[in-house]
Design a protein around this motif. Sequence first.
Motif, mmCIF file in Angstrom:
data_model
loop_
_atom_site.group_PDB
_atom_site.id
_atom_site.type_symbol
_atom_site.label_atom_id
_atom_site.label_comp_id
_atom_site.label_asym_id
_atom_site.label_seq_id
_atom_site.Cartn_x
_atom_site.Cartn_y
_atom_site.Cartn_z
ATOM 1 N N ALA A 187 12.169 9.429 -9.699
ATOM 2 C CA ALA A 187 11.079 8.822 -8.932
ATOM 3 C C ALA A 187 11.501 8.559 -7.489
ATOM 4 C CB ALA A 187 10.634 7.517 -9.588
ATOM 5 N N CYS A 188 10.519 8.452 -6.619
ATOM 6 C CA CYS A 188 10.739 8.126 -5.211
ATOM 7 C C CYS A 188 9.775 7.012 -4.814
ATOM 8 C CB CYS A 188 10.501 9.338 -4.312
ATOM 9 S SG CYS A 188 11.557 10.765 -4.648
ATOM 10 N N VAL A 189 10.126 6.290 -3.761
ATOM 11 C CA VAL A 189 9.278 5.195 -3.305
ATOM 12 C C VAL A 189 9.358 5.122 -1.786
ATOM 13 C CG1 VAL A 189 11.087 3.436 -3.469
ATOM 14 C CG2 VAL A 189 8.688 2.761 -3.631
ATOM 15 N N LEU A 190 8.217 4.799 -1.177
ATOM 16 C CA LEU A 190 8.111 4.566 0.265
ATOM 17 C C LEU A 190 7.436 3.221 0.460
ATOM 18 C CD1 LEU A 190 8.189 5.372 3.286
ATOM 19 C CD2 LEU A 190 6.008 6.545 2.921
ATOM 20 N N LEU A 191 8.104 2.302 1.160
ATOM 21 C CA LEU A 191 7.607 0.949 1.369
ATOM 22 C C LEU A 191 7.486 0.677 2.862
ATOM 23 C CD1 LEU A 191 7.048 -1.855 -0.222
ATOM 24 C CD2 LEU A 191 9.286 -2.479 0.686
ATOM 25 N N ALA A 192 6.402 -0.002 3.270
ATOM 26 C CA ALA A 192 6.186 -0.314 4.687
ATOM 27 C C ALA A 192 5.517 -1.670 4.815
ATOM 28 C CB ALA A 192 5.330 0.759 5.349
ATOM 29 N N THR A 193 5.820 -2.360 5.906
ATOM 30 C CA THR A 193 5.171 -3.627 6.251
ATOM 31 C C THR A 193 5.213 -3.789 7.763
ATOM 32 O OG1 THR A 193 5.116 -6.011 5.821
ATOM 33 C CG2 THR A 193 7.285 -4.998 6.049
ATOM 34 N N SER A 194 4.247 -4.489 8.313
ATOM 35 C CA SER A 194 4.141 -4.629 9.765
ATOM 36 C C SER A 194 5.216 -5.546 10.320
ATOM 37 C CB SER A 194 2.763 -5.179 10.148
ATOM 38 O OG SER A 194 1.759 -4.206 9.974
ATOM 39 N N VAL A 195 5.693 -5.215 11.519
ATOM 40 C CA VAL A 195 6.665 -6.037 12.238
ATOM 41 C C VAL A 195 6.284 -6.068 13.710
ATOM 42 C CG1 VAL A 195 8.592 -5.648 10.660
ATOM 43 C CG2 VAL A 195 8.194 -4.063 12.555
ATOM 44 N N ASP A 196 6.805 -7.061 14.389
ATOM 45 C CA ASP A 196 6.625 -7.163 15.837
ATOM 46 C C ASP A 196 7.858 -6.580 16.517
ATOM 47 O OD1 ASP A 196 5.748 -7.817 18.338
ATOM 48 O OD2 ASP A 196 6.359 -9.912 18.230
ATOM 49 N N HIS A 197 7.647 -5.524 17.313
ATOM 50 C CA HIS A 197 8.770 -4.830 17.938
ATOM 51 C C HIS A 197 8.526 -4.718 19.434
ATOM 52 C CE1 HIS A 197 11.899 -1.766 18.601
ATOM 53 N NE2 HIS A 197 12.390 -2.161 17.444
ATOM 54 N N ASP A 198 9.560 -5.036 20.231
ATOM 55 C CA ASP A 198 9.409 -5.054 21.687
ATOM 56 C C ASP A 198 9.166 -3.663 22.270
ATOM 57 O OD1 ASP A 198 9.850 -7.753 21.552
ATOM 58 O OD2 ASP A 198 12.007 -7.603 21.974
ATOM 59 N N GLN A 199 9.705 -2.639 21.642
ATOM 60 C CA GLN A 199 9.616 -1.291 22.205
ATOM 61 C C GLN A 199 8.336 -0.555 21.800
ATOM 62 O OE1 GLN A 199 13.163 0.932 21.284
ATOM 63 N NE2 GLN A 199 14.530 -0.773 21.779
ATOM 64 N N ALA A 200 7.474 -1.204 21.044
ATOM 65 C CA ALA A 200 6.224 -0.569 20.620
ATOM 66 C C ALA A 200 5.095 -1.012 21.539
ATOM 67 C CB ALA A 200 5.902 -0.933 19.173
ATOM 68 N N PRO A 201 4.573 -0.139 22.397
ATOM 69 C CA PRO A 201 3.490 -0.529 23.303
ATOM 70 C C PRO A 201 2.186 -0.735 22.542
ATOM 71 C CG PRO A 201 3.878 1.831 23.468
ATOM 72 C CD PRO A 201 4.952 1.284 22.562
ATOM 73 N N THR A 202 1.370 -1.654 23.040
ATOM 74 C CA THR A 202 0.079 -1.919 22.411
ATOM 75 C C THR A 202 -0.903 -0.814 22.791
ATOM 76 O OG1 THR A 202 0.474 -4.303 22.509
ATOM 77 C CG2 THR A 202 -1.799 -3.569 22.185
ATOM 78 N N ALA A 203 -1.468 -0.158 21.785
ATOM 79 C CA ALA A 203 -2.372 0.974 22.016
ATOM 80 C C ALA A 203 -3.716 0.769 21.345
ATOM 81 C CB ALA A 203 -1.729 2.264 21.515
ATOM 82 N N GLY A 204 -4.049 -0.451 20.995
ATOM 83 C CA GLY A 204 -5.319 -0.741 20.329
ATOM 84 C C GLY A 204 -5.232 -2.078 19.627
ATOM 85 N N VAL A 205 -6.057 -2.259 18.622
ATOM 86 C CA VAL A 205 -6.025 -3.478 17.818
ATOM 87 C C VAL A 205 -4.849 -3.400 16.857
ATOM 88 C CG1 VAL A 205 -7.280 -4.895 16.168
ATOM 89 C CG2 VAL A 205 -8.519 -3.731 17.990
ATOM 90 N N ARG A 206 -3.941 -4.337 16.948
ATOM 91 C CA ARG A 206 -2.728 -4.313 16.142
ATOM 92 C C ARG A 206 -3.054 -4.723 14.703
ATOM 93 N NH1 ARG A 206 2.524 -4.255 17.825
ATOM 94 N NH2 ARG A 206 1.638 -2.880 19.432
ATOM 95 N N VAL A 207 -2.921 -3.778 13.796
ATOM 96 C CA VAL A 207 -3.210 -3.990 12.380
ATOM 97 C C VAL A 207 -2.029 -4.706 11.730
ATOM 98 C CG1 VAL A 207 -3.644 -2.811 10.184
ATOM 99 C CG2 VAL A 207 -4.720 -1.985 12.287
ATOM 100 N N ASN A 208 -2.330 -5.565 10.767
ATOM 101 C CA ASN A 208 -1.286 -6.296 10.046
ATOM 102 C C ASN A 208 -1.193 -5.757 8.617
ATOM 103 O OD1 ASN A 208 0.656 -8.096 9.286
ATOM 104 N ND2 ASN A 208 -0.695 -9.875 9.194
ATOM 105 N N VAL A 209 -0.185 -4.931 8.366
ATOM 106 C CA VAL A 209 0.064 -4.377 7.032
ATOM 107 C C VAL A 209 0.955 -5.361 6.284
ATOM 108 C CG1 VAL A 209 0.960 -2.436 5.700
ATOM 109 C CG2 VAL A 209 -0.139 -2.030 7.916
ATOM 110 N N LEU A 210 0.380 -6.092 5.350
ATOM 111 C CA LEU A 210 1.170 -7.049 4.582
ATOM 112 C C LEU A 210 2.093 -6.330 3.610
ATOM 113 C CD1 LEU A 210 -1.656 -9.641 3.896
ATOM 114 C CD2 LEU A 210 0.070 -9.704 5.689
#
Length: 698
Positions: free
Chosen positions: A611-634
């Motif tokens: 089996a394989c798994v891919l996990l993701a969650t939102s974080v605040d990162h200084d190097q990521a420019p704002t390009a729209g409405v920032r979605v919050n992936v819990l």
Amino acid sequence: VNWRTGSFHGHGHDHLRLCRENSVDSPKESNTGGRRSSCSSEGNRLSIYDNVPGSLLYSSTNDLADLENEDIFPELDDILYHVKGMQRIVNQWSEKFSDEGDSDSALDSISPCPSSPKQIHFDVDNDRRTPSDLDSTGNSLNETEEPSGIQERRDSGVGASLTRTSGHRFRWHSFQSSHRPSLNCASLQINCQSVTQINLLQKYSLLKLTALLEKYTPSNKHGFSWAVPKFMKRIKVPDYKDRSVFGVPLPINVRRTGQPLPQSIQQAMRYLRSHCLDQVGLFRKSGVKSRIQALRQMNENFPDGVSYEGQSAYDVADMLKQYFRDLPEPLMTNKLSETFLQIYQYIPKDQRLQAIKAAIMLLPDENREVLQTLLYFLSDVAAAVEENQMTPTNLAVCLAPSLFHLNTLKRENSSPRVMQRKHSLGKPDQKDLNENLAATQGLAHLIAECKKLFQIPEEMSKCRNSYMEQDLRPVSLEELGRKNSNEPSDYNSYLQQCIDSLLKEAKEKFRGWFSYSTSEPADLAYKKVCEGPPLRLWKSTIEIPALPEEVLSRLLKEQQLWDEDLLDSKVIETLNSQTEIYQYIQNSMAPHPARDYVVIRTWRTNLPKGACVLLATSVDHDQAPTAGVRVNVLISAHLLEPSGTGKCKLTYVCRTDLRGHTPEWYNKVFGHLSAAEIVKIRDSFTNRLPETKEVKSR
């Protein structure tokens, strides 16, 4: 006076007599004052809201914060002390006066219908108009649109031919650049608020609107009055499988395409806005019936997009009117259409803006988004009035019957005897004339003030100790490690904890999950979560004809093959061989801003049984420019388990705050979107099979 129930005790009669004397002696003052007294309203009616603590302060200072300095009722000191926090006020009073029902959390969605006047607690009369940042851009209609790194989709087709085009979604070029929300005003837009903030806004809007209606409308009109079926029988809900565009409800469009308006209808607006604003009498002059019917048929055959190149502007405009006329219910909905008309019939002009903003906030999310798209488009048409001679009022005369379904509502709400009497007289009654006038004036006002209608009230943005704290922004990497425990730990421990929890759920075959029906060819279920915002945890499952490692590689590196809304994506930072900061941007229906995702994602390939798994969650990162409405992936997790030769079972678990949506929308729509997403992932593998066989045959 008991301000909660409106009853009078003691010297109530003297108070009533004095109020009436004052209203008779000085009628001009009562009509020209900043706040209209209920004693001088129609029929000298007294409103229960005239005795609400702070009603005079609202009118004098227009600021909720000033209530703290006034001691009106001693027993309300604890509430007045926290009056800036709308969440505390609404929640305390709602718990005391409303019945508790089954909900996903303490801040679950509410019904826009008050069950009794006891649910109304205060009156807000301030009409402070917030200057719109969108108006300050200074961009004219003829201004050259901003260049974009994303190549604009070109319409194929020559002359008046209608041919199917690619399935890419529209970009910001569909509307003039002045409609793009600037960064300094993004926090004021409704579509940028978190799910908890939207929930609070709806409660606040319900209180404000009901107070205004109860105060200014006649006693037999105030409140919300929508039709209830005479016979409570089960009505079969159509599935609309035989329709693609016309007559399809907006929520069905969202489930099918992720957007409330079909692509072909969006392109019709784009075509009119780009090529036809100089046509005199646009939306007023009628098109040719046969050509309009041909346009309708092509929309049904190719809902993903048609080319209107060379088509008559009047034909396309008439088709657009027919689309809104053919919706199963008005754009303002059956429940709130009468409320919109009452606002423009009874509420004073200086308070209509705040009343209409509250009513828009109570609309379903799909209707509110489509209303914003349509009003911005009509604002562009009205901006070219010197060429097309279509003012907001002229546009309202042509479009109000289609948007409010006036004739349809009259037929449904009137008895056969009344309809026969109207037909015999040969003329409409005064009520019909008043409603038509209110609909026309209301739509003209909506078009003229479209840039102010979809912003949060100014008083809400000042509630720093309650409302603004519910913004629920993603946390930093350092805070992510302390999310599940008070002990210091790094983000790797948190991510591994989430993976272990997912594998444990899979081993127990996801016990405790509730199955949910969907039209997508996938299994859908949800689970209620008590912590955090009022969002369910959704799970969708499907079988994919590919190996787990192959599907994982596509999820990581080939998102553009299955995500048709993807605008851009890049890896911001590589933390280790299996963990990285990833940013991607998804398109939204214009003129709504794009959705900006910044997540930390990690993957594992050495799990038991391949089996394989891919996990993701939102974080605040200084190097990521704002390009729209920032979605919050819990939480977002893809679990890939082998299920046969060359096959695997994909289980997708997600809980995401997309911004600008109510808890009700997440409960009814978001699950279908997650199921549609994994269907697209599967189709990206199944669509390649014929090509592979063809290559081998060569």
